[in-house]
Scaffold this active site. Structure first.
Site, PDB file in Angstrom:
ATOM      1  N   GLU A 164       0.838  -1.190   0.000  1.00  0.00           N
ATOM      2  CA  GLU A 164       0.000   0.000   0.000  1.00  0.00           C
ATOM      3  C   GLU A 164       0.879   1.248   0.000  1.00  0.00           C
ATOM      4  O   GLU A 164       2.058   1.196   0.363  1.00  0.00           O
ATOM      5  CB  GLU A 164      -0.867   0.028   1.269  1.00  0.00           C
ATOM      6  CG  GLU A 164      -1.701  -1.202   1.507  1.00  0.00           C
ATOM      7  CD  GLU A 164      -2.867  -1.312   0.529  1.00  0.00           C
ATOM      8  OE1 GLU A 164      -3.359  -0.266   0.079  1.00  0.00           O
ATOM      9  OE2 GLU A 164      -3.259  -2.441   0.205  1.00  0.00           O
ATOM     10  N   ASP A 186       0.031  -6.942  10.121  1.00  0.00           N
ATOM     11  CA  ASP A 186      -0.770  -7.912   9.371  1.00  0.00           C
ATOM     12  C   ASP A 186      -0.349  -9.338   9.736  1.00  0.00           C
ATOM     13  O   ASP A 186      -1.193 -10.213   9.981  1.00  0.00           O
ATOM     14  CB  ASP A 186      -0.572  -7.656   7.862  1.00  0.00           C
ATOM     15  CG  ASP A 186      -1.199  -8.734   7.013  1.00  0.00           C
ATOM     16  OD1 ASP A 186      -2.424  -8.683   6.799  1.00  0.00           O
ATOM     17  OD2 ASP A 186      -0.470  -9.641   6.563  1.00  0.00           O
ATOM     18  N   LYS A 235      -2.503 -12.628  11.737  1.00  0.00           N
ATOM     19  CA  LYS A 235      -2.582 -14.015  11.267  1.00  0.00           C
ATOM     20  C   LYS A 235      -1.983 -14.980  12.285  1.00  0.00           C
ATOM     21  O   LYS A 235      -2.534 -16.054  12.551  1.00  0.00           O
ATOM     22  CB  LYS A 235      -1.853 -14.145   9.925  1.00  0.00           C
ATOM     23  CG  LYS A 235      -2.512 -13.332   8.809  1.00  0.00           C
ATOM     24  CD  LYS A 235      -1.615 -13.273   7.575  1.00  0.00           C
ATOM     25  CE  LYS A 235      -2.176 -12.333   6.530  1.00  0.00           C
ATOM     26  NZ  LYS A 235      -1.182 -12.018   5.476  1.00  0.00           N
TER      27      LYS A 235
END
Lengths: 447, 447
Positions: free
Chosen positions: A190, A201, A205
């Protein structure tokens, strides 16, 4: 043939990918599972947004609430991202007893327990294979295929952006900023890349995987995280020279910091402490994870019965994510057909006394890079501080060819607790001969 | 908590492994799935056989029929091997409507269709994750996680014995006979090793995977198979020099030999022809499968939606196989609890017109090793035969340092049908300058 109707919330990258996959393979899916999945409506933010795959206007609406409450809609997909509106949408569906399929790891990380409780209360289910490593069936494998195993070790390359950056730094010799720009140019990162490169991120997870593997819901706040910003070409170069590759690794490991034994009698807690962390890690070039390059993800799982296993694939992207959503959709459709929405619940707590070990107690080996004054006695002063802290040095590299007042000095340390190493490095950083804050990267040998 | 009772047939390597795994992790399994699995009886050939893990005498019986028919037994494991008695045992259980879990790929390969039909007729189910690559959850992944994908390519290293032999030949430089002896000494190969080294074990597994991926039951007779016996250190050496590693590869690939279009009107058959084969294959060193060494197995799956994926782990052994049996046991126990024995049937035919392409029509590239007379004009004669057959030669190696009347000659051929290459090699083998039967190994580029 039985038909179930799908209401989709979100028609962007992943949503349009799912719509497309159902157009292409919907008949195949139906012939395999004996249930036809028909898309009824797709709720989107704006009707005229550009989409990677076209969705005919007749499917589109901007009113997500009508999609959720439509009595013809049997199953919902939540593919909008974010945690606020996504939570509201998911809750609204679960309260109507409708199963929800999500790819939203941030949502689960922030509100997993509340959503699982709602699913239980209202007799619905929440499916989330797509939330971790997209097309790699790691959720299904952990909670179904490996259900007879204690998961003693799990190591994951779970962020494709970071893996692309580290691959470029190693194979093309570029620096972090250049590799990040390349990732942005390819659409892998991004414009505001911190969610990826600071490890958040990956943390989402890893928290989900740790919770499933160990049977207690891991609070994201307990997960230690370091991103990639401190990694330099010098680190990559010396790691290579020492036979290692640097990967951003999610690590979930039992036996970290010993067992916890607190309280007494009935209140005695005797749960296992596990390491749950995300940080750049030196791994031996010979390990299979060292060959996982570019945007690919891989999860290495060691079970006490199955031994070592590895799962590899694309961990992001509209199609790979859609594949996981379709797998969940098949499960949800079969569960509706057979009336077994709780056959595999979204989360089964089975280790009430489990806890995450504080990073200070976690042991590992270390790669340390210092910037030091090139004068006699420098190494002796540094070595004395490690010696006082009972931390062994396994090798030292003082690279030739560096000119000037300060030069790099690379040390490999023996196994020691993170806390002791951090304290020693703090003292070393205060030495007058040390000219920059010490950089420490942990080493994993997969023992 | 609901309890299901397990009757085990077979208490040898895998059977005692399953018994042991349930002793160790039975409580964990129960807390995860909400069903307790209790072993009721274990039928064995002889009570006093030696076993890798002990089974208390109170569990043992030599009367398998009483185990099957015991009204307290809800689920059966068939872990005896072979195809005759195993078929009788499995059929007997299915006829009583009892689910059966098997690790027996030979049984499925020989009698799969009859067993699946019996399961359907008597309302039972047959679970067989352990039959292919033991602990690697490839069956569950293909038919559940990837249910929304067309599986366009599947490449598997599915025989650990062969992979061990090839790994030793490459990394230790030993010849085939020595590597086989080492495998036997380690217990990786049987005294009579032909089931493994001639590719039949791999064929059984590849047949099951092809059937699941493509939706028609693949007859083992239609699977082309070549084993390892022809591979020499010379082949390994030149493959390495050319950037390749030799692996025994199961290959399941669409688009082989074109689509089949037969008949007309309603009778028109338009199914896809697929390649289904097992043979030693040169694969690029850079491909992830080239790094799969020793007894490890790996299956590379390309789906039209998910893209490239890989599953890696131990493909044999009492514990890895037990892990898969426990995964199936969890599914079977949940299916009993919820009364959904046909939620995921053992096999769903969904491609009525599928067919296996004859090997002669399958295209690939080739590595060819010849033994030729070292005289001028030899290469020209060989090249002319390939040219007449419209087969292109991409490179030729005439290794230096060989003395004597005959020398090796290595050729790499461009993409061509197997039939054309076989015919050309037959003609080449008849040339007076060619001193031994040509050896051809196919090359896979994973395009």
């Amino acid at each position: 043939m039985r038909q179930v109707n799908l209401g989709m919330i979100g028609g962007g990258t992943v949503g349009s990918g799912v719509f497309h996959a159902l157009q292409v393979n919907g008949d195949l899916l139906a012939s395999r599972i004996g249930v036809k999945v028909a898309v009824r409506k797709v709720a989107v933010k704006a009707l005229d947004e550009p989409r990677p795959y076209e969705i005919p206007a007749s499917y589109l609406t901007t009113d997500w609430q009508r999609v959720v409450s439509d009595p013809q809609v049997d199953i919902l997909t939540e593919l909008v991202g974010g945690t606020t509106l996504a939570r509201t949408m998911t809750m609204a569906a679960l309260k109507l007893g409708k199963p929800v399929i999500t790819a939203n790891k941030a949502l689960l990380s922030a509100h997993g327990e509340a959503l699982f409780a709602a699913a239980r209360r209202y007799g619905a289910n929440l499916y989330y294979e797509a939330s971790v490593c997209a097309g790699i069936p790691i959720i299904k494998s952990l909670r179904e295929a490996f259900v007879g195993n204690r998961i003693t070790h799990l190591y994951g390359i779970v962020n494709g952006t970071c893996n692309y950056i580290l691959t470029r730094m190693k194979l093309a010799g570029v620096d972090f900023a250049t590799a990040l720009q390349e990732a942005q140019a390819h659409g892998y990162a991004e414009a505001e890349p911190s969610l990826d490169i600071d490890g958040h991120d990956a943390l989402h997870k890893v928290g989900i995987l740790a919770s499933l593997a160990h049977g207690f819901w891991v609070n994201p706040k307990d997960i230690y995280v370091e991103g990639l910003r401190a990694i330099t070409p010098t680190d990559i170069q010396f790691a290579t020279q020492l036979g290692y590759t640097i990967k951003l690794l999610g690590i979930i490991k039992t036996g970290a910091g010993g067992r916890r034994t607190e309280g007494r009698g009935q209140q005695r807690k005797n749960g296992a402490r596990i390491q749950v962390s995300v940080y750049p890690t030196l791994i031996p070039n010979t390990h299979v994870l060292a060959s996982v390059n570019d945007v690919f993800n891989a999860v290495f799982v060691r079970g006490d019965i199955v031994g070592d296993t590895l799962f590899y694939g694309r961990g992001a992207g509209k199609d790979a994510t859609a594949s996981a959503v379709l797998g969940d959709l098949a499960d949800a459709a079969l569960d509706l057909k057979f009336g077994t929405q709780h056959r595999v619940p979204p989360f089964v707590p089975h280790e009430r006394d489990g806890a995450v070990a504080p990073i200070a107690e976690v042991r590992s080996r270390y790669f340390v890079r210092l910037k030091v004054e090139d004068v006699p006695g420098t190494l002796a002063r540094i070595a004395r501080i490690f010696g006082d802290a009972r931390i062994g040095i396994s090798s030292v590299i003082q690279p030739a060819g560096h000119q000037g007042a300060s030069v790099p000095l690379i040390l490999m340390l023996h196994d020691a607790p993170n806390g002791a190493v951090s304290q020693a490095l703090k003292r070393i950083g205060q030495l007058p001969v040390v000219k920059a804050a010490p950089v420490m990267i942990r080493v994993e040998d997969f023992d």
